[in-house]
Design a protein around this motif. Sequence first.
Motif, PDB file in Angstrom:
ATOM      1  N   VAL A   1       0.842  -1.200   0.000  1.00  0.00           N
ATOM      2  CA  VAL A   1       0.000   0.000   0.000  1.00  0.00           C
ATOM      3  C   VAL A   1       0.875   1.247   0.000  1.00  0.00           C
ATOM      4  O   VAL A   1       0.650   2.184  -0.785  1.00  0.00           O
ATOM      5  CB  VAL A   1      -0.952   0.001   1.218  1.00  0.00           C
ATOM      6  CG1 VAL A   1      -1.625   1.365   1.355  1.00  0.00           C
ATOM      7  CG2 VAL A   1      -2.013  -1.081   1.070  1.00  0.00           C
ATOM      8  N   MET A   2       1.882   1.264   0.837  1.00  0.00           N
ATOM      9  CA  MET A   2       2.759   2.427   0.922  1.00  0.00           C
ATOM     10  C   MET A   2       3.523   2.634  -0.392  1.00  0.00           C
ATOM     11  O   MET A   2       3.598   3.751  -0.917  1.00  0.00           O
ATOM     12  CB  MET A   2       3.755   2.256   2.073  1.00  0.00           C
ATOM     13  CG  MET A   2       4.683   3.450   2.258  1.00  0.00           C
ATOM     14  SD  MET A   2       5.808   3.210   3.668  1.00  0.00           S
ATOM     15  CE  MET A   2       4.624   3.083   5.021  1.00  0.00           C
ATOM     16  N   ALA A   3       4.057   1.543  -0.938  1.00  0.00           N
ATOM     17  CA  ALA A   3       4.856   1.652  -2.156  1.00  0.00           C
ATOM     18  C   ALA A   3       4.000   2.027  -3.364  1.00  0.00           C
ATOM     19  O   ALA A   3       4.360   2.911  -4.142  1.00  0.00           O
ATOM     20  CB  ALA A   3       5.584   0.334  -2.411  1.00  0.00           C
ATOM     21  N   LEU A   4       2.867   1.362  -3.522  1.00  0.00           N
ATOM     22  CA  LEU A   4       2.034   1.612  -4.697  1.00  0.00           C
ATOM     23  C   LEU A   4       1.364   2.982  -4.650  1.00  0.00           C
ATOM     24  O   LEU A   4       1.128   3.608  -5.687  1.00  0.00           O
ATOM     25  CB  LEU A   4       0.977   0.512  -4.845  1.00  0.00           C
ATOM     26  CG  LEU A   4       1.521  -0.869  -5.221  1.00  0.00           C
ATOM     27  CD1 LEU A   4       0.414  -1.907  -5.159  1.00  0.00           C
ATOM     28  CD2 LEU A   4       2.145  -0.845  -6.610  1.00  0.00           C
TER      29      LEU A   4
ATOM     30  N   ALA B   1      -0.770   7.521 -10.189  1.00  0.00           N
ATOM     31  CA  ALA B   1      -1.888   6.965 -10.952  1.00  0.00           C
ATOM     32  C   ALA B   1      -2.707   5.967 -10.138  1.00  0.00           C
ATOM     33  O   ALA B   1      -3.767   5.520 -10.581  1.00  0.00           O
ATOM     34  CB  ALA B   1      -1.376   6.285 -12.220  1.00  0.00           C
ATOM     35  N   LEU B   2      -2.220   5.611  -8.935  1.00  0.00           N
ATOM     36  CA  LEU B   2      -2.873   4.576  -8.140  1.00  0.00           C
ATOM     37  C   LEU B   2      -3.369   5.103  -6.799  1.00  0.00           C
ATOM     38  O   LEU B   2      -2.720   5.930  -6.167  1.00  0.00           O
ATOM     39  CB  LEU B   2      -1.906   3.415  -7.895  1.00  0.00           C
ATOM     40  CG  LEU B   2      -1.298   2.728  -9.121  1.00  0.00           C
ATOM     41  CD1 LEU B   2      -0.306   1.659  -8.682  1.00  0.00           C
ATOM     42  CD2 LEU B   2      -2.378   2.122 -10.003  1.00  0.00           C
ATOM     43  N   GLU B   3      -4.512   4.600  -6.381  1.00  0.00           N
ATOM     44  CA  GLU B   3      -5.062   4.869  -5.043  1.00  0.00           C
ATOM     45  C   GLU B   3      -5.371   3.521  -4.408  1.00  0.00           C
ATOM     46  O   GLU B   3      -6.315   2.836  -4.813  1.00  0.00           O
ATOM     47  CB  GLU B   3      -6.328   5.715  -5.143  1.00  0.00           C
ATOM     48  CG  GLU B   3      -6.899   6.107  -3.791  1.00  0.00           C
ATOM     49  CD  GLU B   3      -8.117   7.001  -3.917  1.00  0.00           C
ATOM     50  OE1 GLU B   3      -8.418   7.735  -2.946  1.00  0.00           O
ATOM     51  OE2 GLU B   3      -8.769   6.969  -4.980  1.00  0.00           O
ATOM     52  N   VAL B   4      -4.548   3.118  -3.434  1.00  0.00           N
ATOM     53  CA  VAL B   4      -4.566   1.741  -2.949  1.00  0.00           C
ATOM     54  C   VAL B   4      -5.030   1.646  -1.499  1.00  0.00           C
ATOM     55  O   VAL B   4      -4.580   2.403  -0.634  1.00  0.00           O
ATOM     56  CB  VAL B   4      -3.161   1.113  -3.074  1.00  0.00           C
ATOM     57  CG1 VAL B   4      -3.197  -0.372  -2.711  1.00  0.00           C
ATOM     58  CG2 VAL B   4      -2.618   1.293  -4.496  1.00  0.00           C
ATOM     59  N   GLU B   5      -5.941   0.696  -1.246  1.00  0.00           N
ATOM     60  CA  GLU B   5      -6.369   0.345   0.105  1.00  0.00           C
ATOM     61  C   GLU B   5      -6.164  -1.157   0.278  1.00  0.00           C
ATOM     62  O   GLU B   5      -5.900  -1.867  -0.697  1.00  0.00           O
ATOM     63  CB  GLU B   5      -7.836   0.713   0.327  1.00  0.00           C
ATOM     64  CG  GLU B   5      -8.125   2.197   0.251  1.00  0.00           C
ATOM     65  CD  GLU B   5      -9.591   2.499   0.515  1.00  0.00           C
ATOM     66  OE1 GLU B   5      -9.940   2.700   1.693  1.00  0.00           O
ATOM     67  OE2 GLU B   5     -10.378   2.499  -0.448  1.00  0.00           O
ATOM     68  N   SER B   6      -6.319  -1.644   1.496  1.00  0.00           N
ATOM     69  CA  SER B   6      -6.116  -3.073   1.705  1.00  0.00           C
ATOM     70  C   SER B   6      -7.046  -3.618   2.776  1.00  0.00           C
ATOM     71  O   SER B   6      -7.525  -2.883   3.646  1.00  0.00           O
ATOM     72  CB  SER B   6      -4.664  -3.355   2.092  1.00  0.00           C
ATOM     73  OG  SER B   6      -4.395  -2.880   3.399  1.00  0.00           O
ATOM     74  N   VAL B   7      -7.288  -4.931   2.685  1.00  0.00           N
ATOM     75  CA  VAL B   7      -8.063  -5.663   3.693  1.00  0.00           C
ATOM     76  C   VAL B   7      -7.380  -7.001   3.908  1.00  0.00           C
ATOM     77  O   VAL B   7      -6.525  -7.411   3.112  1.00  0.00           O
ATOM     78  CB  VAL B   7      -9.522  -5.886   3.240  1.00  0.00           C
ATOM     79  CG1 VAL B   7     -10.278  -4.569   3.174  1.00  0.00           C
ATOM     80  CG2 VAL B   7      -9.571  -6.595   1.878  1.00  0.00           C
TER      81      VAL B   7
END
Length: 204
Positions: free
Chosen positions: A18-21, A26-32
């Motif tokens: 998440v931190m790197a991407l 161009a990217l908006e990243v979340e995680s579960v």
Amino acid sequence: MISVLIADDHNLVREALVMALNSDPALEVESVGSMDEVKHHLTEKGPVQVVLLDLVMPGMKGLPSVEEVVRLNADGAVALFSGNVVSGQVQEVLTLGCMGVIPKTMPLRSLANAIKLVADGEVFVPVSLSAARNRSGESNRSLLSPRENSILQFVSQGLTNKEIAWRLSVSEVTIKANMRTICSKLDAKNRASAVINARNAGFI
């Protein structure tokens, strides 16, 4: 901006990605970290453009869970995100509607490119899994567009980007962008590696 949801139960991997991407504009990243969290996120917040889905995490029940995530994210894409994928699984997940398979072993830059390709509606399967077939039942040769196939043929003949651009009546910048895409699809580090991987896979 491309919205991405990473579903993986390894906290360190998830947080690092998440931190790197997110450093890519161009990217908006979340995680579960579980199937229940995937379902909650997609139900409450709506579909995202790309879900990277690990097969092994709490609540996952194999291919039925993959099919459920594909259905919940119907307005976006789902790609299998795994550290251990065999070619037999590729055909199964593509048949269920996944847009590809992205190994966790990919370099970070290649991972970002693969996400962008999937978001653009292209099926992504690395050349290491070339024994699999795509959703239409055709050879993995079709994972490369007609232009990408042409460019790869020219590269194998030793032509430079400038020479290829002249032959195809496009800009050299366009050829460079196409080469980045080709390298991502073939899991290649450079032009020479792309040609070698393509030959090994029977593309050229």
